[in-house]
Design a protein around this motif. Structure first.
Motif, short mmCIF file in Angstrom:
data_model
loop_
_atom_site.label_atom_id
_atom_site.label_comp_id
_atom_site.label_asym_id
_atom_site.label_seq_id
_atom_site.Cartn_x
_atom_site.Cartn_y
_atom_site.Cartn_z
N TYR A 24 0.86 -1.19 0.00
CA TYR A 24 0.00 0.00 0.00
C TYR A 24 0.89 1.23 0.00
CZ TYR A 24 -3.25 3.57 1.63
OH TYR A 24 -4.00 4.71 1.76
N LYS A 25 0.63 2.12 -0.93
CA LYS A 25 1.40 3.36 -1.03
C LYS A 25 0.46 4.55 -1.11
CE LYS A 25 5.39 1.31 -3.42
NZ LYS A 25 6.29 1.40 -4.59
N THR A 26 0.84 5.62 -0.45
CA THR A 26 0.09 6.86 -0.57
C THR A 26 0.99 8.02 -0.17
OG1 THR A 26 -1.99 7.97 -0.01
CG2 THR A 26 -0.81 6.87 1.78
N ARG A 27 0.49 9.22 -0.33
CA ARG A 27 1.24 10.42 0.04
C ARG A 27 0.33 11.34 0.85
NH1 ARG A 27 1.65 12.59 -4.57
NH2 ARG A 27 0.27 14.37 -4.22
N LEU A 28 0.84 11.83 1.95
CA LEU A 28 0.11 12.76 2.80
C LEU A 28 0.68 14.15 2.58
CD1 LEU A 28 0.01 10.63 6.09
CD2 LEU A 28 -1.51 10.54 4.11
N ASP A 29 -0.17 15.07 2.18
CA ASP A 29 0.26 16.44 1.87
C ASP A 29 -0.26 17.43 2.91
OD1 ASP A 29 1.51 15.66 -0.55
OD2 ASP A 29 -0.44 15.60 -1.54
N ASN A 30 0.40 18.56 2.93
CA ASN A 30 -0.03 19.68 3.78
C ASN A 30 -0.24 19.24 5.23
OD1 ASN A 30 -0.65 22.39 4.19
ND2 ASN A 30 -2.84 22.07 3.83
N LEU A 31 0.72 18.47 5.74
CA LEU A 31 0.64 17.99 7.11
C LEU A 31 1.05 19.09 8.07
CD1 LEU A 31 1.63 14.56 8.48
CD2 LEU A 31 2.44 16.58 9.66
N ASN A 32 0.17 19.38 9.03
CA ASN A 32 0.43 20.40 10.04
C ASN A 32 0.27 19.77 11.42
OD1 ASN A 32 0.56 23.13 8.45
ND2 ASN A 32 -1.18 22.00 7.60
N LEU A 33 1.28 19.96 12.26
CA LEU A 33 1.28 19.41 13.61
C LEU A 33 1.68 20.50 14.59
CD1 LEU A 33 1.28 17.04 15.69
CD2 LEU A 33 3.70 16.72 15.11
N LYS A 34 0.89 20.62 15.66
CA LYS A 34 1.23 21.60 16.70
C LYS A 34 0.94 20.99 18.06
CE LYS A 34 0.60 26.41 18.12
NZ LYS A 34 2.04 26.70 18.02
N VAL A 35 2.01 20.88 18.89
CA VAL A 35 1.90 20.34 20.24
C VAL A 35 2.34 21.43 21.22
CG1 VAL A 35 2.61 18.51 21.83
CG2 VAL A 35 2.44 18.04 19.37
N THR A 36 1.50 21.72 22.18
CA THR A 36 1.79 22.77 23.16
C THR A 36 1.80 22.19 24.57
OG1 THR A 36 0.66 24.38 21.74
CG2 THR A 36 1.10 25.04 24.01
N GLY A 37 2.89 22.44 25.30
CA GLY A 37 2.96 22.04 26.70
C GLY A 37 3.18 20.56 26.92
N LEU A 38 4.02 19.94 26.10
CA LEU A 38 4.29 18.51 26.27
C LEU A 38 5.27 18.30 27.42
CD1 LEU A 38 3.91 15.61 25.16
CD2 LEU A 38 5.93 16.01 23.73
N THR A 39 4.91 17.41 28.36
CA THR A 39 5.78 17.12 29.51
C THR A 39 5.42 15.76 30.08
OG1 THR A 39 6.46 17.84 31.72
CG2 THR A 39 4.18 18.28 31.08
N ASN A 40 6.40 15.17 30.78
CA ASN A 40 6.12 13.89 31.45
C ASN A 40 5.83 14.08 32.93
OD1 ASN A 40 8.66 14.58 32.25
ND2 ASN A 40 9.58 12.56 31.91
N GLU A 41 5.57 15.30 33.33
CA GLU A 41 5.14 15.54 34.72
C GLU A 41 3.77 14.93 34.93
OE1 GLU A 41 5.57 19.22 36.99
OE2 GLU A 41 6.51 20.05 35.19
N PRO A 42 3.57 14.22 36.06
CA PRO A 42 2.27 13.58 36.31
C PRO A 42 1.13 14.60 36.32
CG PRO A 42 3.92 12.73 37.82
CD PRO A 42 4.55 13.89 37.11
N GLY A 43 0.03 14.23 35.64
CA GLY A 43 -1.18 15.05 35.64
C GLY A 43 -1.14 16.25 34.71
N LYS A 44 -0.06 16.45 33.96
CA LYS A 44 0.04 17.61 33.05
C LYS A 44 -0.31 17.18 31.63
CE LYS A 44 1.47 20.72 36.01
NZ LYS A 44 2.79 21.34 35.91
N LYS A 45 -1.24 17.92 31.00
CA LYS A 45 -1.70 17.59 29.67
C LYS A 45 -1.16 18.55 28.63
CE LYS A 45 -6.08 15.40 31.02
NZ LYS A 45 -7.55 15.40 30.85
#
Length: 391
Positions: A24-45
């Motif tokens: 299976y082959k395909t192409r994903l275009d115009n990919l936009n990713l935004k992650v804000t406040g990433l942490t491994n502190e317990p309870g933090k989203k």
């Protein structure tokens, strides 16, 4: 650790999956990713947004939160115009049938939580619509199934509890093709490919421990048609059931859960059939008030060709009564019918077609009591009007 902002804009990703028998082959275009406040502190989203579109202009978007410790996720997922046909490599090993057309629109809220036993996965407010769907079976003259629109509304899925609740199941303008070949095998039996794996060993756990429960509050099917082609008969028989309409309420796979149903259909364009009543899925049990009118006999002439020395030239069947169908503990089917049957405007000729043989205006069979197992047939009264026979 923590990362205040992670972003990717207008990226392109090439996907090449060689694990399926057909890569299976395909192409994903115009990919936009935004992650804000990433942490491994317990309870933090962290807040996560991702979107992209495929080379076929399918669109995917996600907005939600993600927590690493403990592992949690929730959000909303939207899929627009997903083409089903290109996904054949992922179902090709299981299905002999092929999806030729079909686009899926889907939207759902979801939540995921890790657990010591099994993950808790829930889908809520799930709405899906499959449009222009077409399923073909190799060697068949007609598509096995076509449907203009098939929708699931207000669906909730709880994977841990194994419960699916469907607010509404709706389908419009569909057609099916059922064929029985010369060996008596139905084409529907060839949809799934036979498995080469050895049968699974029976589990010591109760079967109910692994069963899913599916509830459907509303069911509505409109403007469906099924063409039937019986090639097993020496003279092939073709018939159709059209204008099929089904309404159902509160059906469930839970034991002894009874739902209401109304079924209407046209038999070979002229005859009509209606069933109104209730049914259970587990075990299969149905109780219906049946009413049929004007079901013509001539289209079924081929079933009598090698049994009688006459040709049907007219006649229609009607019936009104109560039907009970159920399966016993041993799996045997039990059928019971109470009502009446009438055969109107019956006409037949000798096989050479030269002269009339048997005719009548009306034949009524009243107070019928029929049981399939054990077989029993009682007729309270027989009335015959305007009878003609040539001896």
């Amino acid at each position: 650790f923590s990362a205040e902002d992670i972003s990717i804009a207008s990226a392109t990703v090439h996907v090449d999956d060689e694990k399926p028998e057909r890569p299976y082959k395909t192409r994903l275009d115009n990919l936009n990713l935004k992650v804000t406040g990433l942490t491994n502190e317990p309870g933090k989203k962290a807040h996560v947004e991702i979107s992209f579109e495929s080379e076929n202009k399918e669109k995917f978007s996600h907005s939600g939160t993600f927590q690493m410790t403990p592992l949690l996720a929730d959000g909303k997922l939207d899929v627009n115009a997903l083409e089903i046909a290109p996904l054949r490599p992922y179902y090709d090993s299981a299905l002999a049938a092929e999806v030729k057309e079909g686009r899926l629109v889907l939207s759902t809220q979801y939540s995921f939580a890790s657990s010591e036993t099994q993950p808790e996965i829930k889908l809520t407010d799930l709405n899906a619509n499959l449009r222009g769907f077409r399923l073909d079976l190799p060697g068949q003259p007609e598509p096995l199934w076509r449907v203009a629109s098939l929708a699931l509304k207000d669906v909730t899925v709880d994977v841990a509890k194994k419960i699916v609740v469907i607010g509404a199941f709706e389908a419009k303008e569909g057609s099916g093709y059922i064929e029985r070949d010369k060996d008596g095998k139905l084409n529907l039996a060839r949809i799934a490919k036979s498995s080469t794996e050895p049968p699974a060993q029976p589990s010591s756990a109760k079967s109910t421990d692994s069963e899913w429960r599916i509830d459907a509050k509303q069911i509505a099917l409109d403007r469906f048609k099924v063409d039937l082609n019986d090639q097993e008969n020496p003279t092939p028989v073709k018939s159709s059931v059209a204008n099929i309409s089904i309404r159902g309420q509160n059906f469930s796979t839970a034991k002894n859960q009874r739902g209401k149903a109304t079924i209407r259909a046209k038999i070979n364009d002229k005859g009509s059939l209606q069933l109104v009543g209730s049914a259970t899925v587990n075990p299969v049990n149905a109780q219906f008030a049946v009413e049929g009118q004007g079901i013509e006999l001539v289209p079924f002439q081929a079933y009598l060709a090698d049994k009688v020395n006459l040709l049907l030239t007219g006649g229609s069947v009607g019936t009104k009564g109560d039907l009970i169908y159920e399966t016993g503990a041993d799996g045997a089917a039990k059928l019971n019918y109470r009502g009446n049957v009438q055969v109107d405007d019956f006409a037949s000729v000798e096989k050479d077609g030269a002269q009339d043989l048997l005719k009548w205006k009306s034949l009524a069979l009243d107070a019928i009591q029929f049981n399939l197992e054990p077989f029993q047939l009682r007729i309270g009264e027989i009335s015959l009007a305007d009878f003609y026979s040539r001896l």
